[in-house]
Design an enzyme around this catalytic site. Structure first.
Site, PDB file in Angstrom:
ATOM      1  N   LYS A   1      56.928 -17.682 -12.402  1.00  0.00           N
ATOM      2  CA  LYS A   1      57.647 -16.750 -11.518  1.00  0.00           C
ATOM      3  C   LYS A   1      57.486 -17.167 -10.054  1.00  0.00           C
ATOM      4  O   LYS A   1      58.453 -17.200  -9.304  1.00  0.00           O
ATOM      5  CB  LYS A   1      57.124 -15.306 -11.700  1.00  0.00           C
ATOM      6  CG  LYS A   1      57.223 -14.804 -13.133  1.00  0.00           C
ATOM      7  CD  LYS A   1      56.728 -13.371 -13.269  1.00  0.00           C
ATOM      8  CE  LYS A   1      55.258 -13.152 -12.995  1.00  0.00           C
ATOM      9  NZ  LYS A   1      54.346 -13.841 -13.949  1.00  0.00           N
TER      10      LYS A   1
ATOM     11  N   ARG B   1      56.253  -3.907 -13.365  1.00  0.00           N
ATOM     12  CA  ARG B   1      55.389  -4.382 -14.436  1.00  0.00           C
ATOM     13  C   ARG B   1      55.064  -3.289 -15.438  1.00  0.00           C
ATOM     14  O   ARG B   1      54.406  -3.556 -16.436  1.00  0.00           O
ATOM     15  CB  ARG B   1      54.084  -4.825 -13.806  1.00  0.00           C
ATOM     16  CG  ARG B   1      53.700  -6.258 -14.086  1.00  0.00           C
ATOM     17  CD  ARG B   1      52.514  -6.525 -13.202  1.00  0.00           C
ATOM     18  NE  ARG B   1      51.819  -7.706 -13.534  1.00  0.00           N
ATOM     19  CZ  ARG B   1      51.898  -8.835 -12.855  1.00  0.00           C
ATOM     20  NH1 ARG B   1      52.712  -8.950 -11.840  1.00  0.00           N
ATOM     21  NH2 ARG B   1      51.165  -9.858 -13.205  1.00  0.00           N
TER      22      ARG B   1
ATOM     23  N   ARG C   1      45.668 -24.823 -12.890  1.00  0.00           N
ATOM     24  CA  ARG C   1      45.644 -24.176 -11.572  1.00  0.00           C
ATOM     25  C   ARG C   1      44.224 -23.774 -11.182  1.00  0.00           C
ATOM     26  O   ARG C   1      43.850 -23.887 -10.015  1.00  0.00           O
ATOM     27  CB  ARG C   1      46.550 -22.935 -11.586  1.00  0.00           C
ATOM     28  CG  ARG C   1      46.649 -22.308 -10.191  1.00  0.00           C
ATOM     29  CD  ARG C   1      47.696 -21.247 -10.118  1.00  0.00           C
ATOM     30  NE  ARG C   1      47.336 -20.080 -10.895  1.00  0.00           N
ATOM     31  CZ  ARG C   1      48.121 -19.031 -11.059  1.00  0.00           C
ATOM     32  NH1 ARG C   1      49.331 -19.030 -10.531  1.00  0.00           N
ATOM     33  NH2 ARG C   1      47.720 -18.001 -11.761  1.00  0.00           N
TER      34      ARG C   1
ATOM     35  N   ARG D   1      41.811 -19.900  -8.407  1.00  0.00           N
ATOM     36  CA  ARG D   1      42.172 -18.476  -8.306  1.00  0.00           C
ATOM     37  C   ARG D   1      41.224 -17.655  -9.180  1.00  0.00           C
ATOM     38  O   ARG D   1      40.983 -17.995 -10.331  1.00  0.00           O
ATOM     39  CB  ARG D   1      43.633 -18.266  -8.735  1.00  0.00           C
ATOM     40  CG  ARG D   1      44.224 -17.004  -8.146  1.00  0.00           C
ATOM     41  CD  ARG D   1      45.709 -16.935  -8.366  1.00  0.00           C
ATOM     42  NE  ARG D   1      46.048 -15.884  -9.310  1.00  0.00           N
ATOM     43  CZ  ARG D   1      47.264 -15.522  -9.618  1.00  0.00           C
ATOM     44  NH1 ARG D   1      48.282 -16.150  -9.053  1.00  0.00           N
ATOM     45  NH2 ARG D   1      47.482 -14.562 -10.493  1.00  0.00           N
TER      46      ARG D   1
ATOM     47  N   ARG E   1      45.044 -10.763 -19.107  1.00  0.00           N
ATOM     48  CA  ARG E   1      46.337 -10.603 -18.413  1.00  0.00           C
ATOM     49  C   ARG E   1      47.491 -10.721 -19.409  1.00  0.00           C
ATOM     50  O   ARG E   1      48.493 -10.016 -19.303  1.00  0.00           O
ATOM     51  CB  ARG E   1      46.460 -11.635 -17.291  1.00  0.00           C
ATOM     52  CG  ARG E   1      45.591 -11.274 -16.079  1.00  0.00           C
ATOM     53  CD  ARG E   1      45.287 -12.476 -15.190  1.00  0.00           C
ATOM     54  NE  ARG E   1      46.461 -13.138 -14.683  1.00  0.00           N
ATOM     55  CZ  ARG E   1      46.472 -14.393 -14.221  1.00  0.00           C
ATOM     56  NH1 ARG E   1      45.365 -15.111 -14.202  1.00  0.00           N
ATOM     57  NH2 ARG E   1      47.585 -14.935 -13.786  1.00  0.00           N
TER      58      ARG E   1
HETATM   59  P1  AP5 Z   1      53.280 -19.821 -11.289  1.00  0.00           P
HETATM   60  O1  AP5 Z   1      54.604 -20.185 -10.736  1.00  0.00           O
HETATM   61  O2  AP5 Z   1      52.220 -19.361 -10.349  1.00  0.00           O
HETATM   62  O3  AP5 Z   1      53.480 -18.727 -12.445  1.00  0.00           O
HETATM   63  P2  AP5 Z   1      53.471 -17.144 -12.328  1.00  0.00           P
HETATM   64  O4  AP5 Z   1      54.333 -16.636 -13.438  1.00  0.00           O
HETATM   65  O5  AP5 Z   1      53.822 -16.721 -10.937  1.00  0.00           O
HETATM   66  O6  AP5 Z   1      51.946 -16.914 -12.665  1.00  0.00           O
HETATM   67  P3  AP5 Z   1      50.867 -15.948 -12.055  1.00  0.00           P
HETATM   68  O7  AP5 Z   1      49.607 -16.303 -12.749  1.00  0.00           O
HETATM   69  O8  AP5 Z   1      50.874 -15.946 -10.570  1.00  0.00           O
HETATM   70  O9  AP5 Z   1      51.455 -14.574 -12.580  1.00  0.00           O
HETATM   71  P4  AP5 Z   1      50.791 -13.247 -12.834  1.00  0.00           P
HETATM   72  O10 AP5 Z   1      51.952 -12.400 -13.205  1.00  0.00           O
HETATM   73  O11 AP5 Z   1      49.664 -13.239 -13.799  1.00  0.00           O
HETATM   74  O12 AP5 Z   1      50.098 -12.950 -11.435  1.00  0.00           O
HETATM   75  P5  AP5 Z   1      50.499 -12.061 -10.169  1.00  0.00           P
HETATM   76  O13 AP5 Z   1      50.141 -12.839  -8.982  1.00  0.00           O
HETATM   77  O14 AP5 Z   1      51.860 -11.493 -10.279  1.00  0.00           O
HETATM   78  O15 AP5 Z   1      52.775 -21.046 -12.179  1.00  0.00           O
HETATM   79  C1  AP5 Z   1      51.503 -21.048 -12.782  1.00  0.00           C
HETATM   80  C2  AP5 Z   1      50.995 -22.503 -12.874  1.00  0.00           C
HETATM   81  O16 AP5 Z   1      51.894 -23.245 -13.702  1.00  0.00           O
HETATM   82  C3  AP5 Z   1      50.993 -23.218 -11.509  1.00  0.00           C
HETATM   83  O17 AP5 Z   1      49.888 -24.079 -11.464  1.00  0.00           O
HETATM   84  C4  AP5 Z   1      52.303 -23.998 -11.506  1.00  0.00           C
HETATM   85  O18 AP5 Z   1      52.237 -25.147 -10.695  1.00  0.00           O
HETATM   86  C5  AP5 Z   1      52.474 -24.331 -12.972  1.00  0.00           C
HETATM   87  N1  AP5 Z   1      53.894 -24.400 -13.367  1.00  0.00           N
HETATM   88  C6  AP5 Z   1      54.920 -23.600 -12.937  1.00  0.00           C
HETATM   89  N2  AP5 Z   1      56.079 -23.963 -13.528  1.00  0.00           N
HETATM   90  C7  AP5 Z   1      55.774 -25.001 -14.365  1.00  0.00           C
HETATM   91  C8  AP5 Z   1      56.562 -25.796 -15.258  1.00  0.00           C
HETATM   92  N3  AP5 Z   1      57.873 -25.576 -15.414  1.00  0.00           N
HETATM   93  N4  AP5 Z   1      55.939 -26.759 -15.973  1.00  0.00           N
HETATM   94  C9  AP5 Z   1      54.592 -26.971 -15.820  1.00  0.00           C
HETATM   95  N5  AP5 Z   1      53.793 -26.272 -14.979  1.00  0.00           N
HETATM   96  C10 AP5 Z   1      54.386 -25.269 -14.256  1.00  0.00           C
HETATM   97  O19 AP5 Z   1      49.492 -10.822 -10.359  1.00  0.00           O
HETATM   98  C11 AP5 Z   1      48.095 -10.993 -10.234  1.00  0.00           C
HETATM   99  C12 AP5 Z   1      47.412  -9.640 -10.428  1.00  0.00           C
HETATM  100  O20 AP5 Z   1      47.854  -8.731  -9.406  1.00  0.00           O
HETATM  101  C13 AP5 Z   1      47.742  -8.907 -11.740  1.00  0.00           C
HETATM  102  O21 AP5 Z   1      46.908  -9.322 -12.808  1.00  0.00           O
HETATM  103  C14 AP5 Z   1      47.483  -7.453 -11.341  1.00  0.00           C
HETATM  104  O22 AP5 Z   1      46.101  -7.180 -11.288  1.00  0.00           O
HETATM  105  C15 AP5 Z   1      48.012  -7.420  -9.916  1.00  0.00           C
HETATM  106  N6  AP5 Z   1      49.451  -7.061  -9.856  1.00  0.00           N
HETATM  107  C16 AP5 Z   1      50.480  -7.851  -9.400  1.00  0.00           C
HETATM  108  N7  AP5 Z   1      51.640  -7.202  -9.485  1.00  0.00           N
HETATM  109  C17 AP5 Z   1      51.356  -5.976  -9.995  1.00  0.00           C
HETATM  110  C18 AP5 Z   1      52.170  -4.863 -10.343  1.00  0.00           C
HETATM  111  N8  AP5 Z   1      53.513  -4.884 -10.175  1.00  0.00           N
HETATM  112  N9  AP5 Z   1      51.546  -3.776 -10.870  1.00  0.00           N
HETATM  113  C19 AP5 Z   1      50.202  -3.732 -11.042  1.00  0.00           C
HETATM  114  N10 AP5 Z   1      49.387  -4.770 -10.747  1.00  0.00           N
HETATM  115  C20 AP5 Z   1      49.963  -5.876 -10.233  1.00  0.00           C
END
Ligand code: AP5
Length: 189
Positions: free
Chosen positions: A13, A88, A127, A133, A144
């Site tokens: 994402k 979410r 990552r 992280r 997660r």
């Molecule tokens: P990346 O692009 O970072 O993927 P992502 O889907 O953004 O992954 P995240 O781990 O950031 O998502 P998440 O939903 O768990 O975390 P968030 O920050 O929203 O890619 C991941 C890795 O893969 C990178 O190393 C990248 O280079 C690699 N990659 C990407 N594309 C690739 C490809 N095509 N091929 C190979 N490699 C690739 O949330 C974190 C925390 O915040 C949550 O756990 C929660 O506690 C809180 N939070 C956030 N939003 C909310 C909400 N709306 N409500 C409640 N709590 C929330």
């Protein structure tokens, strides 16, 4: 253009958010990035959110909704936005539908990225080694994923029933995936 990106942790994402922000000239609004900034800055929100994030749990809806309402009210979101990681939960999705509906600016597309669990674990291990992280340990990633299945995956049916869901294969080179998304949602800057 108003788009939301849904998908499990590590589905790309954030990676796609950066590319699509440039392609469409709209702000990339990541709830995770906003929460991590609040933790870094030691704000009241950050202090409340940190323990949930470190445990791989969701931050409570009321805190997230207040944060997102404030962000989406900013001027740069008038021309559209790309949401990443929000909504979410069903409560977040319903609150967003109400808020955008009242403004007459509903979501145009909800893009769901699908990636198998094995690939996700491998990506997030990579990552963790590169960026360190705090919620990328294997155990927290598994938590997660469980939270995604229980709380967020049901939103696919919600948005399917609203006729805005675009399901995209999230495996491949990042630029291939961007191409799939752009074909599905159309439009340009
Ligand atoms: P990346 O692009 O970072 O993927 P992502 O889907 O953004 O992954 P995240 O781990 O950031 O998502 P998440 O939903 O768990 O975390 P968030 O920050 O929203 O890619 C991941 C890795 O893969 C990178 O190393 C990248 O280079 C690699 N990659 C990407 N594309 C690739 C490809 N095509 N091929 C190979 N490699 C690739 O949330 C974190 C925390 O915040 C949550 O756990 C929660 O506690 C809180 N939070 C956030 N939003 C909310 C909400 N709306 N409500 C409640 N709590 C929330």
């Amino acid at each position: 253009m108003r788009i939301a990106l849904l998908g499990p942790p590590g589905s790309g994402k954030g990676t796609q958010g950066v590319v699509l922000r440039e392609a469409y000239g709209i702000p990339h609004v990541s709830s995770g990035d906003l929460l991590r900034a609040a933790v870094r800055d030691g704000t009241d929100l950050g202090r409340k959110a940190k323990a949930f994030m470190d445990a791989g749990a969701l931050v409570p809806d009321d805190l997230v909704l207040a944060m997102m309402k404030e962000r989406l009210a900013k001027d740069d979101c008038r021309k559209g936005f790309l949401l990443d990681g929000f909504p979410r939960t069903r409560a977040q999705a319903e609150a967003l539908t109400k808020m955008l509906g009242e403004a007459g600016t509903p979501l145009d597309h909800v893009v769901s990225l699908s990636v198998a669990e094995g690939e996700i674990v491998a990506r997030l291990r990579g990552r963790r080694e590169q960026e360190g992280r705090s919620d990328d340990s294997d155990e927290t990633v598994r938590q997660r994923m469980r939270v995604y299945v229980a709380e967020t995956a049901p939103l696919l049916d919600y948005y399917r029933s609203h006729g805005v869901l675009r399901e995209i294969d999230g495996v491949g080179k990042p630029q291939e995936i961007s191409g799939r998304i752009r074909s599905a949602v159309g439009g340009s800057r």
